[in-house]
Design a protein around this motif. Structure first.
Motif, PDB file in Angstrom:
ATOM      1  N   GLY A 196      -8.359 -18.140   8.014  1.00 25.26           N
ATOM      2  CA  GLY A 196      -9.611 -17.923   8.725  1.00 25.26           C
ATOM      3  C   GLY A 196      -9.822 -16.573   9.362  1.00 25.26           C
ATOM      4  O   GLY A 196     -10.926 -16.275   9.833  1.00 25.26           O
ATOM      5  N   ASN A 197      -8.803 -15.726   9.411  1.00 29.00           N
ATOM      6  CA  ASN A 197      -8.967 -14.399  10.007  1.00 29.00           C
ATOM      7  C   ASN A 197      -9.488 -13.441   8.936  1.00 29.00           C
ATOM      8  O   ASN A 197      -8.768 -12.597   8.422  1.00 29.00           O
ATOM      9  N   ASN A 198     -10.758 -13.601   8.593  1.00 32.35           N
ATOM     10  CA  ASN A 198     -11.381 -12.822   7.528  1.00 32.35           C
ATOM     11  C   ASN A 198     -12.853 -12.605   7.856  1.00 32.35           C
ATOM     12  O   ASN A 198     -13.381 -13.214   8.802  1.00 32.35           O
ATOM     13  N   PRO A 199     -13.546 -11.734   7.134  1.00 33.07           N
ATOM     14  CA  PRO A 199     -14.944 -11.422   7.465  1.00 33.07           C
ATOM     15  C   PRO A 199     -15.870 -12.632   7.511  1.00 33.07           C
ATOM     16  O   PRO A 199     -16.844 -12.646   8.274  1.00 33.07           O
ATOM     17  N   ARG A 200     -15.608 -13.657   6.713  1.00 36.23           N
ATOM     18  CA  ARG A 200     -16.459 -14.848   6.708  1.00 36.23           C
ATOM     19  C   ARG A 200     -16.067 -15.848   7.791  1.00 36.23           C
ATOM     20  O   ARG A 200     -16.821 -16.771   8.085  1.00 36.23           O
ATOM     21  N   GLY A 201     -14.871 -15.686   8.340  1.00 31.88           N
ATOM     22  CA  GLY A 201     -14.381 -16.671   9.292  1.00 31.88           C
ATOM     23  C   GLY A 201     -14.137 -18.019   8.633  1.00 31.88           C
ATOM     24  O   GLY A 201     -14.251 -19.066   9.271  1.00 31.88           O
ATOM     25  N   THR A 202     -13.793 -17.983   7.346  1.00 29.88           N
ATOM     26  CA  THR A 202     -13.589 -19.208   6.572  1.00 29.88           C
ATOM     27  C   THR A 202     -12.108 -19.468   6.356  1.00 29.88           C
ATOM     28  O   THR A 202     -11.368 -18.569   5.947  1.00 29.88           O
ATOM     29  N   SER A 203     -11.685 -20.684   6.628  1.00 28.22           N
ATOM     30  CA  SER A 203     -10.326 -21.093   6.293  1.00 28.22           C
ATOM     31  C   SER A 203     -10.343 -21.627   4.873  1.00 28.22           C
ATOM     32  O   SER A 203     -11.160 -22.492   4.537  1.00 28.22           O
ATOM     33  N   TYR A 204      -9.451 -21.122   4.040  1.00 25.40           N
ATOM     34  CA  TYR A 204      -9.405 -21.577   2.651  1.00 25.40           C
ATOM     35  C   TYR A 204      -8.381 -22.693   2.457  1.00 25.40           C
ATOM     36  O   TYR A 204      -8.019 -23.011   1.329  1.00 25.40           O
ATOM     37  N   MET A 205      -7.944 -23.263   3.570  1.00 24.97           N
ATOM     38  CA  MET A 205      -7.130 -24.479   3.544  1.00 24.97           C
ATOM     39  C   MET A 205      -8.003 -25.626   4.041  1.00 24.97           C
ATOM     40  O   MET A 205      -8.467 -25.623   5.183  1.00 24.97           O
ATOM     41  N   VAL A 206      -8.231 -26.604   3.196  1.00 26.31           N
ATOM     42  CA  VAL A 206      -9.116 -27.716   3.524  1.00 26.31           C
ATOM     43  C   VAL A 206      -8.610 -28.456   4.764  1.00 26.31           C
ATOM     44  O   VAL A 206      -7.427 -28.801   4.857  1.00 26.31           O
ATOM     45  N   GLY A 240       0.781  -1.231   0.000  1.00 26.92           N
ATOM     46  CA  GLY A 240       0.000   0.000   0.000  1.00 26.92           C
ATOM     47  C   GLY A 240       0.809   1.276   0.000  1.00 26.92           C
ATOM     48  O   GLY A 240       0.291   2.343   0.348  1.00 26.92           O
ATOM     49  N   LYS A 241       2.080   1.205  -0.415  1.00 33.56           N
ATOM     50  CA  LYS A 241       2.913   2.402  -0.436  1.00 33.56           C
ATOM     51  C   LYS A 241       3.422   2.730  -1.832  1.00 33.56           C
ATOM     52  O   LYS A 241       4.369   3.496  -1.995  1.00 33.56           O
ATOM     53  N   GLY A 242       2.796   2.139  -2.843  1.00 31.19           N
ATOM     54  CA  GLY A 242       3.213   2.403  -4.210  1.00 31.19           C
ATOM     55  C   GLY A 242       2.429   3.539  -4.831  1.00 31.19           C
ATOM     56  O   GLY A 242       1.503   4.091  -4.228  1.00 31.19           O
ATOM     57  N   SER A 243       2.779   3.886  -6.057  1.00 25.50           N
ATOM     58  CA  SER A 243       2.036   4.924  -6.768  1.00 25.50           C
ATOM     59  C   SER A 243       0.728   4.366  -7.320  1.00 25.50           C
ATOM     60  O   SER A 243      -0.231   5.098  -7.552  1.00 25.50           O
ATOM     61  N   LYS A 244       0.689   3.052  -7.548  1.00 26.19           N
ATOM     62  CA  LYS A 244      -0.529   2.369  -7.993  1.00 26.19           C
ATOM     63  C   LYS A 244      -0.588   1.043  -7.251  1.00 26.19           C
ATOM     64  O   LYS A 244       0.069   0.075  -7.630  1.00 26.19           O
ATOM     65  N   ASN A 245      -1.366   1.001  -6.185  1.00 28.90           N
ATOM     66  CA  ASN A 245      -1.352  -0.146  -5.289  1.00 28.90           C
ATOM     67  C   ASN A 245      -2.247  -1.286  -5.767  1.00 28.90           C
ATOM     68  O   ASN A 245      -3.211  -1.076  -6.502  1.00 28.90           O
ATOM     69  N   VAL A 246      -1.899  -2.489  -5.321  1.00 31.92           N
ATOM     70  CA  VAL A 246      -2.699  -3.667  -5.628  1.00 31.92           C
ATOM     71  C   VAL A 246      -4.039  -3.559  -4.905  1.00 31.92           C
ATOM     72  O   VAL A 246      -4.099  -3.166  -3.735  1.00 31.92           O
ATOM     73  N   ARG A 247      -5.081  -3.914  -5.612  1.00 35.65           N
ATOM     74  CA  ARG A 247      -6.422  -3.862  -5.028  1.00 35.65           C
ATOM     75  C   ARG A 247      -6.530  -4.846  -3.864  1.00 35.65           C
ATOM     76  O   ARG A 247      -5.893  -5.906  -3.857  1.00 35.65           O
ATOM     77  N   ARG A 248      -7.349  -4.498  -2.879  1.00 37.78           N
ATOM     78  CA  ARG A 248      -7.605  -5.393  -1.752  1.00 37.78           C
ATOM     79  C   ARG A 248      -9.106  -5.547  -1.545  1.00 37.78           C
ATOM     80  O   ARG A 248      -9.888  -4.649  -1.875  1.00 37.78           O
ATOM     81  N   THR A 249      -9.485  -6.676  -0.979  1.00 42.43           N
ATOM     82  CA  THR A 249     -10.884  -6.873  -0.604  1.00 42.43           C
ATOM     83  C   THR A 249     -11.166  -6.045   0.647  1.00 42.43           C
ATOM     84  O   THR A 249     -10.231  -5.596   1.319  1.00 42.43           O
ATOM     85  N   PRO A 250     -12.427  -5.842   1.002  1.00 43.09           N
ATOM     86  CA  PRO A 250     -12.725  -5.102   2.236  1.00 43.09           C
ATOM     87  C   PRO A 250     -12.074  -5.726   3.467  1.00 43.09           C
ATOM     88  O   PRO A 250     -11.759  -5.019   4.430  1.00 43.09           O
ATOM     89  N   GLY A 251     -11.840  -7.039   3.421  1.00 39.98           N
ATOM     90  CA  GLY A 251     -11.207  -7.720   4.552  1.00 39.98           C
ATOM     91  C   GLY A 251      -9.695  -7.656   4.541  1.00 39.98           C
ATOM     92  O   GLY A 251      -9.046  -8.172   5.460  1.00 39.98           O
ATOM     93  N   GLY A 252      -9.101  -7.034   3.500  1.00 45.76           N
ATOM     94  CA  GLY A 252      -7.658  -6.830   3.470  1.00 45.76           C
ATOM     95  C   GLY A 252      -6.867  -7.801   2.623  1.00 45.76           C
ATOM     96  O   GLY A 252      -5.631  -7.758   2.616  1.00 45.76           O
ATOM     97  N   LEU A 253      -7.522  -8.674   1.864  1.00 40.22           N
ATOM     98  CA  LEU A 253      -6.808  -9.644   1.031  1.00 40.22           C
ATOM     99  C   LEU A 253      -6.410  -9.013  -0.298  1.00 40.22           C
ATOM    100  O   LEU A 253      -7.214  -8.327  -0.943  1.00 40.22           O
ATOM    101  N   LEU A 254      -5.169  -9.234  -0.724  1.00 42.29           N
ATOM    102  CA  LEU A 254      -4.761  -8.785  -2.052  1.00 42.29           C
ATOM    103  C   LEU A 254      -5.671  -9.430  -3.091  1.00 42.29           C
ATOM    104  O   LEU A 254      -5.973 -10.625  -3.002  1.00 42.29           O
TER     105      LEU A 254
END
Length: 301
Positions: free
Chosen positions: A77-87, A6-20
Motif C-alpha cells: 500500500g505504500n505507493n502512489p495509488r495507496g492500493t494494497s495488492y494483497m487481498v 540501481g547500481k548496475g550497468s543496465k538497471n531494472v526498470r522501475r515505475t514512477p512509484g519505485g516498483l521494479l
C-alpha cells in the motif's frame, strides 16, 4: 543484484512509484522473487562480512535488505495509488480479482448448484465485488506507470498466483525477525557447525583424572561466532574421587553442570563422587576458543 538496486550497468526498470517492473502480465511475481533473493543474499553477505561490488559502487548487505523492504511496502500500500495488492490487507485492495472461487458465492450462503458454464456467465461476468474474499492473495499488480484497473477480466493485473505469495512470505518472515536494527541473522538461525574439534588438556601428574573438551556446536549471532563445548572428566583410577575442585580460566560465558564456590568449580549438587572409570560431563558457551581447565584438588578414597 546490482541491477535491482540501481547500481548496475543496465538497471531494472522501475515505475514512477519505485516498483521494479519487468512486464505487464503479473509483474509482481518478479518483484516478490527478486525481493526474496535480495533478502537471502543480504544475510549471506553479512555472514561472510562482505559487500556487493557493483559497476556504480559497492552495496552493503543492509542496502539490499532495505530495498527488499521498500518493494514489500509498495505491494502492501505504500505507493502512489495507496492500493494494497494483497487481498484483504488494508482498506484499499482489489475486490474483483480474476479467480473463479473468489467470484462465486459460497455454498454456505447459497447452496444452489453452480455449473461450470453458470459460474462463468452468472458470477465471473458480474461487475460486483467478490462474494468470497481470497484473503492474503497477491495479485498481478500495477502497470509501468503505477496504473491498475480493479476489473475481474483484467487478468494481467488482477489474477493472483501462488508464486506471487511464496517468495513474499519468505521476505515477510525475514523482516519480522529483525529488520528494526538490521540484524542480518536471526537469533537461533544456526549455520552448519564445523567438524568437532577435540583437545586434551594437560594432565597434572600423577592425577588419575583425564579432562577432554569437544566443540559440539557453533552459530553466528549479531556478527559474532559462539561455541558450545562439552567437557568430560574421566576417573581413570581404581578408587573413588571426592571433593573435586576445578579451576577454569579464559572463560567468557556460562557453565552448566557444575557448582561454583569462590574461584573453584565443583561437583553439581546431584553428584557427590566419581567412581572408578566414572565420567562427569558439563557444558559451557562463549565466543572464544577453548577455555583452560585444570584440576586444583581431589581426594581418592
Amino acid at each position: 543484484m546490482c541491477s535491482c538496486i540501481g547500481k548496475g550497468s543496465k538497471n531494472v526498470r522501475r515505475t514512477p512509484g519505485g516498483l521494479l517492473f519487468r512486464q505487464t502480465w503479473n509483474n509482481l511475481q518478479f518483484v516478490t522473487t527478486a525481493s526474496f533473493l535480495l533478502t537471502v543474499y543480504s544475510d549471506n553477505l553479512t555472514s561472510a562480512r562482505k559487500a556487493v561490488t557493483c559497476p556504480q559502487g559497492n552495496a552493503a548487505p543492509s542496502e539490499l535488505l532495505v530495498f527488499a523492504k521498500s518493494q514489500v511496502d509498495y505491494i502492501l500500500g505504500n505507493n502512489p495509488r495507496g492500493t494494497s495488492y494483497m487481498v484483504g490487507y488494508g482498506n484499499n485492495y482489489p475486490k474483483r480479482i480474476h479467480h473463479r472461487g473468489s467470484s462465486i458465492v459460497s455454498i454456505k450462503v447459497d447452496p444452489t448448484f453452480v455449473s461450470c458454464r453458470g459460474g462463468y456467465d452468472t458470477w465471473f461476468s458480474s461487475k460486483g465485488q467478490d462474494p468470497n474474499l481470497l484473503v492474503g492473495a497477491v495479485v498481478g499488480g500495477p502497470g509501468p506507470y503505477d496504473d491498475f484497473a480493479d476489473v475481474r477480466n483484467n487478468y494481467e493485473q488482477t489474477e493472483p498466483a501462488t508464486y506471487n505469495n511464496a517468495p513474499m512470505l519468505g521476505v515477510l518472515a525475514r523482516l519480522s525477525g529483525g529488520y528494526g536494527n538490521l540484524n542480518q541473522l536471526l537469533p537461533g538461525a544456526l549455520p552448519s557447525p564445523p567438524p568437532p574439534k577435540t583437545a586434551l588438556a594437560r594432565r597434572q601428574a600423577p592425577s588419575p583424572l583425564l579432562i577432554s573438551q569437544t566443540e559440539t556446536h557453533s552459530w553466528l549471532l549479531k556478527q559474532k561466532t559462539y561455541f558450545r563445548y562439552t567437557v568430560t572428566v574421566t576417573n581413570q583410577s581404581p578408587k573413588t574421587v571426592k571433593n573435586l575442585k576445578l579451576s577454569i580460566t579464559n572463560l567468557y560465558g556460562p557453565v552448566w553442570g557444575l557448582s561454583k564456590s569462590g574461584e573453584f568449580y565443583m561437583f553439581p549438587t546431584w553428584v557427590t563422587s566419581l567412581g572408578p572409570q566414572g565420567r562427569l560431563e558439563f557444558v559451557y558457551i562463549h565466543a572464544a576458543p577453548l577455555a583452560t581447565i585444570t584440576i586444583s584438588r581431589y581426594d581418592l578414597v
